[in-house]
Motif scaffolding. Structure first.
Motif, PDB file in Angstrom:
ATOM      1  N   LEU A  62      13.285  10.868 -47.957  1.00  0.00           N
ATOM      2  CA  LEU A  62      12.193  11.818 -48.192  1.00  0.00           C
ATOM      3  C   LEU A  62      11.428  12.069 -46.906  1.00  0.00           C
ATOM      4  CD1 LEU A  62      10.674  10.742 -51.603  1.00  0.00           C
ATOM      5  CD2 LEU A  62      12.300  12.541 -51.107  1.00  0.00           C
ATOM      6  N   PRO A  75       8.264  12.478 -44.538  1.00  0.00           N
ATOM      7  CA  PRO A  75       7.095  11.588 -44.508  1.00  0.00           C
ATOM      8  C   PRO A  75       5.982  12.028 -45.453  1.00  0.00           C
ATOM      9  CG  PRO A  75       7.605  12.460 -42.328  1.00  0.00           C
ATOM     10  CD  PRO A  75       8.698  12.891 -43.220  1.00  0.00           C
ATOM     11  N   ARG A 111       2.862  -1.703 -31.469  1.00  0.00           N
ATOM     12  CA  ARG A 111       4.062  -1.104 -32.022  1.00  0.00           C
ATOM     13  C   ARG A 111       5.006  -0.792 -30.873  1.00  0.00           C
ATOM     14  NH1 ARG A 111       5.987   3.675 -31.998  1.00  0.00           N
ATOM     15  NH2 ARG A 111       7.496   4.304 -33.551  1.00  0.00           N
ATOM     16  N   SER A 152       8.151   0.941 -28.994  1.00  0.00           N
ATOM     17  CA  SER A 152       8.920   2.164 -29.094  1.00  0.00           C
ATOM     18  C   SER A 152      10.349   1.830 -29.455  1.00  0.00           C
ATOM     19  CB  SER A 152       8.904   2.900 -27.755  1.00  0.00           C
ATOM     20  OG  SER A 152       9.929   3.865 -27.767  1.00  0.00           O
ATOM     21  N   PHE A 153      10.960   2.702 -30.275  1.00  0.00           N
ATOM     22  CA  PHE A 153      12.350   2.475 -30.635  1.00  0.00           C
ATOM     23  C   PHE A 153      13.251   2.560 -29.425  1.00  0.00           C
ATOM     24  CE2 PHE A 153      10.727   3.500 -34.834  1.00  0.00           C
ATOM     25  CZ  PHE A 153      11.362   2.529 -35.598  1.00  0.00           C
ATOM     26  N   ARG A 154      12.721   3.188 -28.380  1.00  0.00           N
ATOM     27  CA  ARG A 154      13.537   3.312 -27.182  1.00  0.00           C
ATOM     28  C   ARG A 154      13.628   1.991 -26.429  1.00  0.00           C
ATOM     29  NH1 ARG A 154      15.695   7.509 -24.501  1.00  0.00           N
ATOM     30  NH2 ARG A 154      14.805   9.271 -25.565  1.00  0.00           N
ATOM     31  N   VAL A 161      13.425  -1.241 -27.681  1.00  0.00           N
ATOM     32  CA  VAL A 161      13.747  -2.526 -28.306  1.00  0.00           C
ATOM     33  C   VAL A 161      14.774  -3.267 -27.507  1.00  0.00           C
ATOM     34  CG1 VAL A 161      13.113  -2.333 -30.699  1.00  0.00           C
ATOM     35  CG2 VAL A 161      15.154  -1.176 -29.851  1.00  0.00           C
ATOM     36  N   THR A 213      12.916   8.896 -19.017  1.00  0.00           N
ATOM     37  CA  THR A 213      14.271   8.452 -18.698  1.00  0.00           C
ATOM     38  C   THR A 213      14.690   9.129 -17.427  1.00  0.00           C
ATOM     39  OG1 THR A 213      15.408  10.254 -19.750  1.00  0.00           O
ATOM     40  CG2 THR A 213      14.832   8.403 -21.150  1.00  0.00           C
ATOM     41  N   LYS A 231      16.514  -0.270 -38.271  1.00  0.00           N
ATOM     42  CA  LYS A 231      16.358   1.007 -37.563  1.00  0.00           C
ATOM     43  C   LYS A 231      16.393   0.783 -36.067  1.00  0.00           C
ATOM     44  CE  LYS A 231      13.905   3.705 -40.975  1.00  0.00           C
ATOM     45  NZ  LYS A 231      12.616   4.190 -41.471  1.00  0.00           N
ATOM     46  N   GLN A 232      15.768  -0.310 -35.662  1.00  0.00           N
ATOM     47  CA  GLN A 232      15.782  -0.610 -34.227  1.00  0.00           C
ATOM     48  C   GLN A 232      17.217  -0.767 -33.746  1.00  0.00           C
ATOM     49  OE1 GLN A 232      13.326  -4.081 -34.162  1.00  0.00           O
ATOM     50  NE2 GLN A 232      11.433  -2.905 -33.899  1.00  0.00           N
ATOM     51  N   CYS A 235      18.825   2.642 -33.562  1.00  0.00           N
ATOM     52  CA  CYS A 235      18.361   3.407 -32.405  1.00  0.00           C
ATOM     53  C   CYS A 235      19.064   2.924 -31.151  1.00  0.00           C
ATOM     54  CB  CYS A 235      16.861   3.221 -32.210  1.00  0.00           C
ATOM     55  SG  CYS A 235      15.922   4.118 -33.419  1.00  0.00           S
ATOM     56  N   ARG A 236      19.172   1.615 -31.063  1.00  0.00           N
ATOM     57  CA  ARG A 236      19.823   1.066 -29.879  1.00  0.00           C
ATOM     58  C   ARG A 236      21.253   1.585 -29.778  1.00  0.00           C
ATOM     59  NH1 ARG A 236      22.137  -3.904 -29.535  1.00  0.00           N
ATOM     60  NH2 ARG A 236      21.290  -4.444 -31.559  1.00  0.00           N
ATOM     61  N   LEU A 263      21.209   5.261 -28.717  1.00  0.00           N
ATOM     62  CA  LEU A 263      20.851   5.437 -27.310  1.00  0.00           C
ATOM     63  C   LEU A 263      21.971   4.944 -26.396  1.00  0.00           C
ATOM     64  CD1 LEU A 263      17.088   4.506 -27.453  1.00  0.00           C
ATOM     65  CD2 LEU A 263      18.102   6.757 -27.089  1.00  0.00           C
ATOM     66  N   ASP A 287      12.108   9.654 -40.197  1.00  0.00           N
ATOM     67  CA  ASP A 287      11.156   8.703 -39.642  1.00  0.00           C
ATOM     68  C   ASP A 287      10.620   9.249 -38.326  1.00  0.00           C
ATOM     69  OD1 ASP A 287       9.968   6.623 -38.164  1.00  0.00           O
ATOM     70  OD2 ASP A 287      10.993   5.142 -39.421  1.00  0.00           O
ATOM     71  N   GLY A 289       8.550   8.117 -36.268  1.00  0.00           N
ATOM     72  CA  GLY A 289       8.542   7.149 -35.176  1.00  0.00           C
ATOM     73  C   GLY A 289       9.837   7.237 -34.388  1.00  0.00           C
ATOM     74  N   VAL A 290      10.900   7.221 -35.109  1.00  0.00           N
ATOM     75  CA  VAL A 290      12.208   7.268 -34.458  1.00  0.00           C
ATOM     76  C   VAL A 290      12.381   8.581 -33.715  1.00  0.00           C
ATOM     77  CG1 VAL A 290      14.678   7.338 -34.889  1.00  0.00           C
ATOM     78  CG2 VAL A 290      13.237   5.747 -36.166  1.00  0.00           C
ATOM     79  N   ASP A 316      10.367   8.804 -30.592  1.00  0.00           N
ATOM     80  CA  ASP A 316      10.743   7.878 -29.547  1.00  0.00           C
ATOM     81  C   ASP A 316      12.064   8.221 -28.874  1.00  0.00           C
ATOM     82  OD1 ASP A 316       8.479   6.481 -29.992  1.00  0.00           O
ATOM     83  OD2 ASP A 316       9.425   4.828 -31.098  1.00  0.00           O
ATOM     84  N   ILE A 317      13.032   8.623 -29.658  1.00  0.00           N
ATOM     85  CA  ILE A 317      14.348   8.714 -29.007  1.00  0.00           C
ATOM     86  C   ILE A 317      14.854  10.121 -28.754  1.00  0.00           C
ATOM     87  CG2 ILE A 317      14.992   6.483 -30.001  1.00  0.00           C
ATOM     88  CD1 ILE A 317      17.016   7.943 -31.711  1.00  0.00           C
ATOM     89  N   SER A 318      14.192  11.142 -29.284  1.00  0.00           N
ATOM     90  CA  SER A 318      14.786  12.458 -29.071  1.00  0.00           C
ATOM     91  C   SER A 318      14.213  13.130 -27.837  1.00  0.00           C
ATOM     92  CB  SER A 318      14.582  13.332 -30.303  1.00  0.00           C
ATOM     93  OG  SER A 318      13.218  13.469 -30.546  1.00  0.00           O
ATOM     94  N   ASP A 319      15.002  13.976 -27.265  1.00  0.00           N
ATOM     95  CA  ASP A 319      14.567  14.714 -26.083  1.00  0.00           C
ATOM     96  C   ASP A 319      13.927  16.031 -26.476  1.00  0.00           C
ATOM     97  OD1 ASP A 319      15.640  12.818 -24.224  1.00  0.00           O
ATOM     98  OD2 ASP A 319      17.612  13.519 -24.875  1.00  0.00           O
TER      99      ASP A 319
END
Ligand SMILES: Nc1ncnc2c1ncn2[C@@H]1O[C@H](COP(=O)(O)OP(=O)(O)OP(=O)(O)O)[C@@H](O)[C@H]1O
Ligand SMILES: Nc1ncnc2c1ncn2[C@@H]1O[C@H](COP(=O)(O)OP(=O)(O)OP(=O)(O)O)[C@@H](O)[C@H]1O
Ligand SMILES: [Mg+2]
Ligand SMILES: [Mg+2]
Lengths: 269, 416, 358, 309, 277
Positions: A177, A179, A252, A254-256, A258, E18, E210-211, E214-215, E218, E234, E236-237, E240-243
């Protein structure tokens, strides 16, 4: 929390699939009247299995409860049919939606009221569901299979509400779903809980949301309850923060960023 | 060494053909019981039997055959089904067990010099078809009167139903009648199209070559399309009680070939009623005794028993005959009227005598007609025309031998 | 430690990709094949050979073929009887029309005829699916029934439509004694089963299964549904056709189209579902069950009844047989909807865990 | 022309009779997702029961009135079909909830064998008669218009009317009632249906009973036409092309499919058959159905086959 | 071509954070419209994807995101518009061709081959590259066997990478949802695609999982230079990871740009994000 009546009492159950795959290894949990209890845990922990055990949907998956007991308001329910449970007010919203593909959205909703006999009540329920999910009203005449994933999720939840349940077992309601809708869904849960005194047992991956709205939580890992406590307490537990909320160390992450190594979970040590 | 003469009985009491298969099988069993009860066997040799259900299916039939063929004292096989007959033809030659197919099976097997182990006793589809045509010719007032007539063959779409076609075509060429072929897909529950065709072409006669449910359905469709039943002539597998009973009045006037009588008058039937049913050992219901197919079962069994008796005359009375010896008996049957009378078969069938060349022994048959309640004879005996059939059999047998790269039996072989 | 795979480390992918990666399995299969070739002929009676073993082998082969189509590729077919018939009559025509045609090539050519027929009737599967396809494949069945009755050329102008073969031999050795027929069929079965097993664990097998499980996803990863389905039809009908030729040549000898009626199609489908869809061993289990059980019941019931001093008529025996057979089918499906092969696998899994229950 | 009309009419009638059997398939499929191969056996079983009871009742009660015998026999057979439905649910279906179509289909084949064995054990394997006073002799219509007139079979006409009435009734039931909706839901997803409180057990007993009654009606009509014996079960094979042509899930489809198949089959046999030696109608029916499926893979009125990712 | 964000024509700049550089436009979707009966799933959608970037598609439920991927994949045929991939323009795509050109995808509602093991599922991803024919496969001698092993090695690398070694031989149907998603990704990766379309790869996962996911994404993006198109709810995701992010709503494009930009877009907030994000 003031002490309340226990509606659902799951006592040390063990579940085996296909006669060989042992999935739940003695799970006990209690759901108080009018409460919202969250069942948290990673993939394959056994959340869905627990819910299926309660709603007696295991048999269709060739699973069986082999030990322990499940009581609903003091009554043993292991041998009832799912339909009996719905009669007693317990409805499950299954993981993965399971809408009736060939029926329209509205027909899907109406099947939900199979156990309701009063026409007026059904009509009122339908309106209520449409009020909660206006998007469904727009799509009421399309066949469920041709609606988007999110629409199907709404349909599944709405369908369960059509039975006027006193207790709802929600399996991953937030999955897929947007957010905004996730928040809406949880608001609806809270709303029903507050206004209509509906009890909820919800299995969730979205720990953040779940702990925000639940009163109490259980954490399930590999078929065992590893931790339980009031939602607030859980949310402040270090491990829960790190592994379930993704905010280890206060910030928190970043997912980048981890790391590719993992800290051992303390409760498994 | 076995002390009992064993008859394996292949039968079908379930499945689509059960209504016809059951009385047939009952007759065979009752005859054995009767011989044991009345005569104490054949010259003191007790007869035993075991039934094996084939359900009319070829593979089950083969299994039954394999199961029963090596029983001590095994006598002969009567598979009661065309498909099983085909599958067993080669096997019996290897195992040296005679295969009798009374009124069915391969027409060419009449040629005993080519088919040592097959005995299509008392008639084949060629002889049957020939007799119906003779009857029609007679009715019309001579073969020449058939010219320009239309005759339709409504047949079970299988080798069984197709077997008479070559003969009919031959006769059609000779006498200038027109032959319409109307196949009916097995088992024959839906024949609307077939009868629409009949109605369209309005044939003068319809020949019915059916088995099981196909027969009664054909009669009902004939009624529904208004085709006169008295213009219909069935083969002997289409002329028994199960075929007409539930059609009742609607089948009135329908004719069919008869290899034997029906009814409880013959002495042998009385004996059965007395010695078998009288002792509460009847295989089927009492009122079925003497029905057309039941009586046919009796005859088949009687011929088998007589073959044993005949063999005993040569190879030693009171001994159990081997299947090879029984084969000789079958090949040398000589049942004249006197013998038949003694056996209680007076009037049931015509005398029959087989030989090395002729494994059929007799081609006599009559027509009987359904009057709404029972079958009554409506013609005298006919015999198939050798002139036509013999060359056809010979040619067919030769082709068979050539295909199989086999030789005709030497005349000397007849003595073995 | 009777049946364990732990401790058996594979050091190369080649080792891991063997047909039977577990040592015990390898031995078991080797023993089984050896026993089938050597031991069985020593002990089996003529009846065992002709009435049970040979039909079992041939039906197992046919079931194997059907399983490729139904179990692996997910295309339910009720036309298997027709493929068998085409195999049988095809082989027959090659055998009698081509002078000095050896037996084995004739049978294989019969299989190829069935392949062509199978591909033709497989074409609708590109559009029609599931039960619709299953029913539609009956068209093949009824068409072949009709074709072999009506087109005289196909039956070498035999008047009645029944045909027969004789004098079968391979390299000068006659195939007539029960042992030789048994070995002949067994050789076919073992070789084809091996090839089939290889196919289903190769790329093409994965394509079939992908189409079966989720055809849209299969298309997205580049699998051509047409190629996958038609190869499944081709391979399956080839095997079924060979089985049909064997059934006709070495089991029946003389046959008519009714020998391959719709009943046969149903029975084959039965075998693969009872045996286990999508498993090679399932074909064996299924064929065993369907071939042997009725015969067993047929002989066992009277014996059983006579224990109690009752004699039952053949009619009652066969009615009871039908009822028990039906009931057993249902019972097996309830115990294990995925067939006997799965039951077997679960058993092995338990053995693996033994003596621990889970 | 007269003959053409006659063939056409004959085809339509035959088609209606197929529809009656096809209807049983559709009912059960639509309501539970089970392709019920036992439908043919159910037709046979019901017809056998009806035939035998109508024979026994006068003997037992001494009341010779055939109407009385037939009505009571019909009712007893109906009750028997209900018992069959109940047993099937209790012993088979409830243990196979949520299994795949192929498994369920096989189970119904198991039921077929069982019913065939049981039917013959209880009622015998001879040929029996159902006499409900259907007119057997034909009437010739339009004799003045066409040479030879057009032959109409009154028995078929009555049967067709009964079939049409049944279909109308059942269509309404499925589309308009809550139970009908629940039935369709069950067909889509057993588990989801359970989860919202639809009692599968009860639903299945209902559906199989209704299908049993439809089988009884079909058996009665076919039986009165053909006589009751084992081969009656094989009319199911004639009804299958009707089912797929009309669509597995459509009640009206069963009728339309029946009409198309009936007409196609008879016209082909009568007009094309003679050119190729005849006997083509059965495969022609299947090929005809197949031809339609190539354009509409779900049959003429079937629900669209859904595939989404 | 006009670009609403900062990346117009000209040399590709690097994204903040990046050091990676983008290549040229690899996939260009122009004016796509798709309707089902009365439902307009997509109306005149255009956007482009550059080599090596992670391009996200977001939007409320039923916005048409999955349908967009289905168009690119050839599962749906759009009524209007064109799709250009590596310089070749198509007005509709065909699945097989798409796969051959190097576009792989995962599915929102798991479309795994349920009856097959994890290993076999992933191996199907290599099927396009199998060269040996039916007969060689049946005999499994020489080249066929070697080929099989070669592909097996490649697949094993992916299995190691995604850490699903333990489940190699398990039928996928028995795996928990999260692992199934991973197998879905593995199958797509096995195709060694240039462009990877991911439809909600992280739905139904907890943060830890999810982490991990994502890893993986990436890493694929970094190490193999695979271009990624990602649908995800999400935020957050996504942030964080998209350009770059495309936003759809009711089949219309309502936003396109770098994450920060999109997040600030009031229309996007209103239609999708809600106030609390
Ligand atoms: N029908 C089944 N047969 C066999 N094993 C099963 C079956 N269903 C689930 N399992 C196994 O049971 C375990 C628990 O599964 P369950 O679905 O309850 O997990 P979950 O906590 O709901 O996970 P998720 O968050 O992924 O939904 C998993 O390891 C899964 O493989
Ligand atoms: N095959 C189809 N037939 C009819 N309508 C369809 C079909 N596929 C998609 N739709 C409709 O198109 C719209 C867009 O669907 P889509 O699945 O692309 O949404 P989405 O953006 O992926 O949503 P979600 O986030 O919920 O997955 C929906 O309203 C859906 O009902
Ligand atoms: Mg779950
Ligand atoms: Mg989507």
């Amino acid at each position: 929390m003031e002490p309340r009546n226990i509606v659902l009492n799951v006592n040390g159950i063990e579940v085996i699939y296909n006669h060989v795959i042992l999935v739940l290894k003695g799970v006990s949990l209690q759901v108080p009247e009018g409460g919202i209890v969250a069942l948290l845990g990673g993939n394959g922990a056994g959340k869905t299995t627990t819910l299926r055990a309660v709603s007696n949907l295991l048999r269709g998956e060739r699973g069986a409860v082999t030990k322990g007991s499940i009581e609903l308001r003091g009554e043993r329910i292991e041998n009832l049919t799912p339909a009996d449970l719905v009669q007693r007010g317990v409805v499950q919203v299954m993981e993965g939606r399971h809408c009736f593909a060939h029926l329209t959205i509205e027909e899907n909703l109406l099947t939900g009221s199979y156990t309701r006999k009063s026409k007026a009540e059904i009509a009122a329920n339908l309106e209520k569901v449409y009020a909660y999910f206006p998007r469904l009203k727009q799509r009421r005449t399309s066949q469920a299979a041709y609606t988007s994933g999110g629409e199907q999720q709404m349909c599944a939840i709405g369908r369960a509400l059509m039975a006027n349940p006193s207790m709802v077992l929600l399996d991953e309601p937030s999955m897929g779903l947007a957010p905004q809708i996730v928040e809406e869904v949880f608001e609806i849960v809270k709303d029903l809980n507050a206004k209509e005194k509906v009890t909820f047992l919800l299995a969730e991956q979205n720990t953040n949301m779940a702990l925000k709205y639940a009163d109490y939580g259980y954490i399930l890992e590999s078929g065992r309850i590893v931790m339980d406590g009031p939602a607030g307490e859980l949310a402040n537990n270090e491990d829960v923060k790190e592994f379930y909320l993704g905010v280890g160390g206060g910030e928190r992450k970043s997912f980048r960023d981890v790391k590719s190594y993992k800290r051992r979970k303390r409760w498994l040590a | 060494q076995a002390r009992e003469q064993f008859f394996p009985l292949l039968s079908y009491r379930t499945g689509p053909y059960a209504p016809n298969g059951t009385p047939w099988a009952n007759g065979k069993q009752d005859y054995i019981k009767m011989i044991n009860a009345r005569d104490g066997g054949v010259n003191g040799v007790k007869l035993t039997f075991e039934e094996c259900e084939t359900g009319y299916a070829t593979d089950r039939g083969v299994e039954c055959y394999e199961r029963l063929k090596s029983r001590p004292g095994v006598t002969l096989f009567d598979p009661q089904a065309t498909g099983i007959t085909f599958a067993l033809t080669e096997k019996v030659a290897n195992d040296k067990i005679p295969l009798i197919t009374l009124g069915y099976g391969l027409s060419v097997a009449q040629d005993g010099m080519a088919f040592k182990w097959n005995f299509p006793l008392m008639g084949s589809y060629w002889t049957g078809a020939d007799i119906i045509l003779q009857h029609l010719a007679k009715k019309e007032g001579g073969w020449d009167k058939l010219k320009g007539k239309k005759i339709a063959l409504v047949y079970h779409d299988s080798p069984f139903g197709k077997e008479p076609i070559p003969l009919l075509e031959e006769r059609a060429r000779m006498h200038g009648f027109q032959l319409n072929l109307v196949p009916v897909t097995a088992p024959g529950v839906e024949q609307k199209a077939a009868w629409l065709q009949v109605r369209q072409t309005r044939p003068d006669y319809v020949m019915l070559w059916g088995w099981g449910v196909m027969n009664s359905t054909a009669l009902k469709e004939a009624q529904a399309t208004g085709y006169p039943r008295d213009k219909m002539y069935g083969v002997w597998w289409s002329g028994a009680e199960p075929d007409v009973k539930d059609v009742g009045e609607g089948a009135k006037g329908y004719n069919a070939l008869a290899l034997n009588t029906s009814g409880q008058e013959p002495k042998v039937i009385q004996d059965i009623l007395k010695h078998v049913h009288g002792k509460g050992q009847g295989t089927g219901p009492k009122d079925e005794v003497g029905s057309v197919l039941y009586t046919r079962g009796l005859i088949i069994q009687m011929l088998g028993v007589e073959a044993v008796r005949r063999a005993q005359e040569r190879f030693g009375k009171g001994k159990v005959m081997t299947s090879e010896q029984v084969r000789w008996g079958l090949e040398n049957l000589a049942l004249d009227q006197k013998r038949l009378d003694a056996l209680g078969f007076a009037g049931v069938l015509r005398p029959i005598s087989t030989s090395c060349q002729d494994h059929m022994g007799s081609t006599w048959a009559r027509i009987h007609t359904w009057d709404g309640k029972k079958w009554n004879f409506s013609s005298d005996w006919y015999q198939a025309d050798e002139q036509i059939i013999k060359p056809m059999v010979k040619a067919g047998a030769d082709k068979y031998l050539a295909d199989k790269k086999m030789q005709r039996r030497a005349v000397a072989d007849c003595q073995s | 430690m009777l049946y364990r795979e732990n401790g058996q480390f594979k050091t190369s992918y080649r080792a891991d990709q063997q047909i039977f990666p577990i040592v015990q399995d390898r031995w078991a299969i080797a023993l089984l094949v050896a026993a089938a070739f050597v031991l069985v002929p020593l002990v089996a009676s003529d009846y065992m050979f002709r009435a049970i073993l040979i039909p079992f082998l041939i039906m197992a082969l046919a079931a194997l073929g059907v399983n490729i189509l139904v179990g692996y590729c997910g295309q339910i077919s009720l036309g298997s009887g027709a493929f068998m018939a085409v195999g049988a009559y095809g082989a027959y025509n090659f055998f009698v029309r081509v002078p000095d045609m050896p037996l084995v090539p004739a049978i294989l050519l019969g299989g190829l005829c069935a392949t062509a027929f199978g591909i033709l009737f497989g074409l609708p599967s590109l559009r029609v699916r599931g039960l619709y396809l299953a029913v539609a494949t009956l068209a093949a069945q009824f068409f072949s029934d009709w074709m072999f009755l009506r087109i005289k050329w196909l039956t070498n102008n035999s008047e009645s439509g029944s045909v027969s073969v004789s004098g079968l031999q391979v390299f000068g050795a006659p195939i007539a004694s029960p042992e030789s027929v048994y070995w002949f069929c067994l050789a076919f079965l073992v070789v084809i089963a091996l090839l089939a097993k290889n196919l289903v664990r190769s790329a093409i097998g994965r394509e079939w299964m992908a189409i079966r499980d989720m055809d849209v996803a299969a298309a997205v990863i580049g699998i051509r549904p047409m190629y996958a389905k038609l190869t499944a039809f081709a391979v399956s009908s080839f095997i079924v056709g060979v089985a049909g030729a064997l059934w006709a040549f070495v089991y029946l000898g003389t046959w008519e189209p009714a020998a391959f009626s719709v009943e046969v199609s149903f029975r084959l489908l039965f075998m693969v579902i009872i045996g286990g869809l999508g498993s090679i061993s399932g074909a064996f289990f299924g064929a065993g069950f369907i071939v042997v059980l009725p015969i067993f019941l047929n002989q066992f019931l009277p014996a059983f009844a006579s224990l109690f001093g009752i004699t039952i008529s053949t009619a009652t025996v066969s009615h009871t047989e039908l009822m028990i057979f039906g009931a057993l089918i249902v019972w097996f499906l309830i115990v294990e909807p995925h067939g006997l092969a799965r039951l077997w696998a679960t058993g092995k899994q338990k053995l693996r865990l033994w003596p621990f229950p889970h | 022309m007269g003959f053409f009309l006659e063939t056409l009419l004959g085809g339509l009638m035959a088609g209606m009779l197929y529809s009656l059997v096809a209807l049983g398939f559709v009912l059960i499929f639509k309501a539970s997702g089970v392709f019920n191969f036992a439908q043919g056996a159910m037709v046979l079983f019901a017809a056998l029961a009806m035939a035998r009871f109508s024979e026994w009742i006068p003997a037992w009660t001494g009341i010779a009135n055939p109407v009385f015998a037939n009505v009571v026999a019909f009712l007893i057979a109906g009750v028997l079909m209900f018992v069959v439905a109940w047993v099937v649910e209790f012993l088979v279906l409830r243990h196979l909830v949520n299994q795949e179509g192929a498994t369920l289909l096989m189970a119904t084949l198991g039921i077929t064998y069982f019913l065939e064995g049981l039917g013959q054990t209880l009622f015998g394997s001879s040929i029996y008669k159902i006499d409900i006073g259907m007119p057997k002799d034909p009437v010739i219509a339009f004799e003045s218009v066409f040479e030879g007139g057009v032959l109409v079979n009154r028995e078929d006409l009555i049967a067709a009317l009964i079939a049409a009435a049944l279909v109308a009734l059942l269509s309404v039931f499925f589309q308009k009632t809550a139970t009908g909706r629940a039935l369709r839901a069950v067909a889509d997803d057993h588990q989801a249906a359970q989860s919202i409180g639809i009692p599968l057990n009860r639903i299945w007993v209902i559906v199989w009973s209704v299908a049993g009654v439809v089988a009884l009606v079909a058996g009665m009509i076919w039986g009165s036409k053909l006589g009751v014996q084992f081969s009656l079960a094989t009319v199911a094979l004639r009804a299958l092309p009707v089912v797929i042509l009309g669509g597995l899930t459509s009640v009206p489809g069963a009728i339309i499919g029946g009409l198309i198949i009936g007409v196609g089959e008879k016209l082909s046999e009568v007009y094309l058959g003679p050119m190729v030696g005849g006997g083509i109608e059965i495969w022609f029916a299947y090929v005809l159905a197949l031809a339609f499926l190539l354009f509409r893979p779900q049959g003429l009125f079937g629900e669209k086959i859904i595939d989404r990712v | 071509m006009r670009e609403p964000d900062g990346f117009g024509a000209g040399p590709s700049p690097s994204t903040p954070g990046t050091g990676r550089r983008f290549g040229d436009v690899i996939l260009d979707v122009k004016n796509i419209s798709l309707a089902f009966g009365g439902v307009k799933a997509l109306t005149d959608i255009s956007f482009d994807v550059r080599e090596h970037e992670v391009r996200a598609i977001i939007g409320p439920n039923g916005a048409g995101k999955s349908s967009m991927l289905n168009c690119i994949n050839g599962v749906y045929q759009p009524q209007h518009g064109s799709i250009t991939f590596r310089g070749r323009t198509f007005d509709h795509m065909r699945s097989r061709q798409v796969a051959e050109m190097g576009i792989a995808r995962t599915f929102q509602n798991l479309a795994l081959f349920k009856g097959m093991s994890v290993l076999d599922n992933i191996m199907t991803g290599r099927n396009l590259r199998i060269r040996s024919n039916l007969f060689l496969q049946a005999l499994r001698i020489g080249p066929a066997e070697r080929e099989e092993i070669r592909h097996r090695e490649a697949v094993e690398r992916i299995i190691d990478f995604l850490e699903i070694q333990a489940f190699r031989k398990t039928p996928v149907g028995q795996l928990p949802y999260g692992l199934q998603k991973r197998v879905d990704l593995a199958r797509a990766l096995a195709m060694e695609p240039q462009v990877l379309l991911l439809d909600e790869p992280m739905a139904g996962m907890n943060v830890e999982e999810k982490q991990d996911m994502c890893r993986f994404i990436l890493d694929v993006n970094d190490e193999f230079g695979t271009t990624v198109v990602l649908i995800e709810h999400d935020m957050g995701v996504v942030m964080d990871i998209s350009d770059r992010v495309v936003v759809l709503d009711y089949g219309k494009k309502i936003g396109d740009g770098v994450p920060e930009e999109v997040r600030a877009n009031p229309e996007v907030i209103k239609a999708y994000l809600g106030t609390s994000h």
